[in-house]
Design a protein around this motif. Structure first.
Motif, mmCIF file in Angstrom:
data_model
loop_
_atom_site.group_PDB
_atom_site.id
_atom_site.type_symbol
_atom_site.label_atom_id
_atom_site.label_comp_id
_atom_site.label_asym_id
_atom_site.label_seq_id
_atom_site.Cartn_x
_atom_site.Cartn_y
_atom_site.Cartn_z
ATOM 1 N N UNK A 30 2.788 -9.433 -21.899
ATOM 2 C CA UNK A 30 2.100 -10.599 -21.348
ATOM 3 C C UNK A 30 0.598 -10.354 -21.335
ATOM 4 N N UNK A 31 -0.188 -11.341 -21.732
ATOM 5 C CA UNK A 31 -1.639 -11.227 -21.554
ATOM 6 C C UNK A 31 -1.983 -11.165 -20.069
ATOM 7 N N UNK A 32 -3.106 -10.540 -19.737
ATOM 8 C CA UNK A 32 -3.498 -10.411 -18.344
ATOM 9 C C UNK A 32 -3.644 -11.745 -17.653
ATOM 10 N N UNK A 33 -3.359 -11.762 -16.353
ATOM 11 C CA UNK A 33 -3.489 -12.984 -15.578
ATOM 12 C C UNK A 33 -2.456 -13.048 -14.475
ATOM 13 N N UNK A 34 -2.351 -14.240 -13.869
ATOM 14 C CA UNK A 34 -1.383 -14.481 -12.800
ATOM 15 C C UNK A 34 -0.411 -15.544 -13.288
ATOM 16 N N UNK B 5 3.728 -22.744 -23.932
ATOM 17 C CA UNK B 5 3.328 -23.601 -22.802
ATOM 18 C C UNK B 5 3.341 -22.819 -21.484
ATOM 19 N N UNK B 6 2.795 -21.599 -21.535
ATOM 20 C CA UNK B 6 2.750 -20.694 -20.382
ATOM 21 C C UNK B 6 1.333 -20.657 -19.841
ATOM 22 N N UNK B 7 1.199 -20.709 -18.526
ATOM 23 C CA UNK B 7 -0.102 -20.603 -17.872
ATOM 24 C C UNK B 7 -0.231 -19.219 -17.226
ATOM 25 N N UNK B 8 -1.399 -18.602 -17.372
ATOM 26 C CA UNK B 8 -1.666 -17.325 -16.698
ATOM 27 C C UNK B 8 -2.780 -17.453 -15.681
ATOM 28 N N UNK B 9 -2.927 -18.677 -15.138
ATOM 29 C CA UNK B 9 -3.941 -18.921 -14.111
ATOM 30 C C UNK B 9 -3.306 -19.245 -12.759
ATOM 31 N N UNK B 10 -2.006 -18.918 -12.601
ATOM 32 C CA UNK B 10 -1.334 -19.124 -11.321
ATOM 33 C C UNK B 10 -0.898 -20.554 -11.090
ATOM 34 N N UNK B 11 -0.678 -21.347 -12.154
ATOM 35 C CA UNK B 11 -0.245 -22.738 -12.006
ATOM 36 C C UNK B 11 0.992 -22.991 -12.859
#
Length: 691
Positions: free
Chosen positions: A44-48, A12-18
């Protein structure tokens, strides 16, 4: 086992900065699971990734957290303190790598909660009040970009760890005598003092970590009446029998507790028994990071520091770029401060510091500090590199320093550094004297200020000082001269000064004492006045130099002795107590070779060669002017020669002055005397004739 790539949906991890709360919770849960499954790396997969300010990312022991080129960004908040990544659980062999860590400096709420808001960290290693413990070991932080934190990019922190007996009890417990370190019996010893207290080794912190030690108080102080750096620890079993002794332990070092020990006693290596007011020693079990590395990171635009070291040993900061630190003091690149002499074996190597508002590197306290092969380029008038008086055994070598103020007060070897347009200030008081050695450095358009309150603790050896037409563009207070002399005398040897300064070479502050030592120092191509301080000059050379003005800061301090020196500069002596020119060679082109003006005591010119190789008129080769107010002058055993007839020695003192002038055993060629008749002269030879 190969690395584990974090599954966003599963955790349940977001990598879109939210979704900061679930993202932080999910990453930490994934780290724990991956560790339990035996993975050595989690990626970690790429993202924010937006990080909850109340739930930092917590890497584990024996694992690598690979950010995979992604970004960890703290959620905007108004907290006084936060960490994006936290190591507070005694982690060992942990690694953080490959990504960006970004704070909320520009969007932080500084107003809702009053305070300084300087505790927002990109990476926190240890803490004064850690979650589990600050004994982080063998940590690696590399290939990260850390920015925009409200406090520090990285902080290394330690606990205080005070144990019993409390400081007041311990301070009042000393008595004369020692303890035999072979059998644990009390001894009569006028050179030792022992504490009457037993240190209980069953205390919880000692049982947890297996060590303790003697340390200073919260400001690092041991006490005004503690004069030693060493002590012994004697361990006993529960039946009071001797077990083991640790000999000659240094304060701020850890003492391992041997198996079977129930209690311990301590003996200090000093003779005087201190009063309770003169002791501030604390018994402590501090927790601190050790064997940690920060490598190839870029740390920038943080508000307080790039890196703070507040207690740590064997820390390495290599090949990082630290820049644009600004917002709240100290506003520096690396600050080694809290923890005092708990900071040991700190290695700062190959880093690039620039555009920091405050310090680039400052060391308030610590020992075995190595600052090597760094590039420091500042645009501020603040101290750029500072080693304060509490620093012991520091080495600063191989650095390139531009337009910076460097301030050294501690025990420092400053060697093989190159400084451009910078100001090196050396100082220190008599309460805590420290030796400073400046060796084989190059100073281009720089200023050196010597301001020690204890004589002969600064040695400048093998250094070169060059000035050119860019001196006017030097660091703001470096452009006026090359050396400023204050306070007590120090030592120059095997140095070279070359090229004109903007105004003058040396500036002597009123109150500067005489006794400076120059050995084998060369001055070349200097047309501006040199202005040398009172002292002894041996085997020095003055080539292509303008007038050499000897002007003591006071008549009492202006004592000058030149031995076996070479000159092609005209020498004027004024406002001095004594002047001695012994076995020197003066090769002159024009003007008066030696002009004696206001000297309050004595002048001796003995065994010198003064030679004029051109045919120009020079007025007088040696001139004693009417303003002379001293007691006596001796001019003997000199060889004075010219290609054409000149005045060799001229005495303008009125013959009714009570001055004894002795002129004897001199040899003159194409030179004559102009005397007032009151002199005592004998056995002089002029053009082959005894007079």
């Amino acid at each position: 086992m190969a690395g584990y790539v974090l599954e966003l949906t599963r955790w349940n991890v977001k990598n879109d900065g939210t979704d900061a709360i679930n993202t932080s919770k999910g990453i930490n849960a994934a780290i724990i699971w991956a560790s339990q499954q035996g993975f050595a790396e989690i990626v970690l997969p790429g993202g924010i990734y937006l990080i909850d300010e109340n739930n930092p990312i917590q890497p584990l022991s024996f694992m690598t957290l690979n950010l995979g080129g992604s970004t960890l960004r703290i959620r905007d908040n108004g907290l006084q303190k936060y960490a994006i990544v936290s190591f507070q659980s005694n982690q060992q062999y942990s690694k953080l790598t490959n990504g960006k860590i970004i704070g909320d400096k520009d969007t932080h709420d500084y107003n809702t909660i009053p305070g300084t808001h300087e505790g927002g960290y990109g990476i926190e290693v240890g803490s004064f009040t850690p979650k589990v413990g600050s004994n982080v070991r063998f940590l690696s932080i590399d290939h990260l970009e850390i920015s925009n934190c409200t406090g520090d990019g990285i902080v290394f922190a330690s606990t205080f760890g005070q144990i019993s007996p409390v400081p007041l009890q311990f301070a009042a417990s000393f008595e004369q005598g020692g303890i035999n370190t072979s059998n644990g019996t009390f001894t009569v010893d006028s050179k030792r003092i022992r504490s009457t207290l037993k240190i209980d080794l069953g205390q919880s912190l000692i049982k947890k970590y297996g060590y303790f030690g003697l340390y200073g108080n919260g400001y690092g102080a041991l006490g005004s009446e503690i004069t030693t750096n060493h002590y012994d620890v004697i361990f006993y079993r529960s039946d009071n029998t001797f077990l083991y002794a640790a000999n000659t332990v240094q304060f701020f070092d850890e003492v391992d507790v041997p198996v079977g020990a129930a209690y311990a006693r301590v003996v200090l290596h000093q003779s005087a028994v201190p009063s309770s007011n003169g002791v501030s020693i604390n018994l402590r079990v501090p927790e601190f990071p050790k064997h940690c590395r920060v490598e190839q990171c870029q740390i920038h635009h943080c508000r307080r520091q790039g890196i703070s070291i507040c207690g740590g040993k064997h820390l390495y900061i290599n090949e990082c770029e630290i820049h644009h630190i600004a917002g709240t003091d100290p506003q520096g690149g690396i600050d080694i401060e809290d923890g005092y002499d708990l900071n040991q074996f700190i290695h700062i190597d190959g880093n690039d510091f620039h555009d920091n508002t405050g310090y680039d590197v400052v060391v308030v306290n610590g020992k075995y500090i190595n600052i090597t092969n760094n590039r420091i380029n500042t645009t501020t008038r603040y101290v750029s590199l500072g080693l304060n008086r509490g620093v012991d055994k520091a080495i600063v070598t191989g650095n390139t320093i531009y337009n910076a103020l460097v301030s050294l007060e501690g025990e420092v070897l400053f060697t093989n550094n190159q400084l451009y347009g910078s100001h090196l200030r050396l100082s220190g008081d008599t309460q805590l004297p420290r030796e400073i050695n400046i060796s084989h450095c190059m100073f281009n358009n720089c200023l050196l200020t010597l301001d020690k309150s204890t004589p002969y603790q600064i040695k400048i050896e093998g250094c070169k000082f060059f000035n050119d037409n860019q001196k006017i563009n030097s660091f703001y207070n470096a452009k006026w001269c090359s050396v400023t002399f204050r306070n007590e005398p120090q030592i120059f040897s095997n140095c070279e000064f070359s090229g004109d300064d903007y105004y003058y070479l040396n500036y002597i502050i009123n109150g500067t004492k005489g006794g400076w030592i120059y050995d084998n120092v060369t001055f070349t191509n200097i047309s501006k006045p040199l202005g040398l301080p009172g002292g002894t000059y041996t085997n020095c050379k003055f080539y292509g130099s303008g007038a050499l003005s000897l002007n003591g800061s006071s008549a009492s301090s202006g004592e000058y002795t030149f031995k076996e020196c070479m000159f092609n500069a005209n020498v004027t002596v004024n406002n001095a107590k004594t002047f001695k020119l012994l076995n020197c060679y003066l090769q002159q082109q024009a003007g008066t070779a030696v002009k004696i003006q206001n000297v309050s005591d004595q002048v001796i010119l003995k065994g010198n060669v003064i030679s004029y190789l051109n045919a120009a008129g020079v007025n007088s080769m040696i001139k004693i002017e009417a303003m002379f107010t001293g007691n006596w002058i001796v001019i003997e055993d000199n060889l004075i020669s010219s290609l054409i007839k000149q005045t060799g020695i001229e005495n303008l003192i009125s013959n009714n002055q009570q001055v004894q002038v002795i002129i004897r055993n001199n040899t003159l060629k194409n030179a004559i005397f102009k005397l007032n008749g009151s002199e005592l002269y004998m056995h002089n030879v002029i053009d082959g004739v005894m007079v």
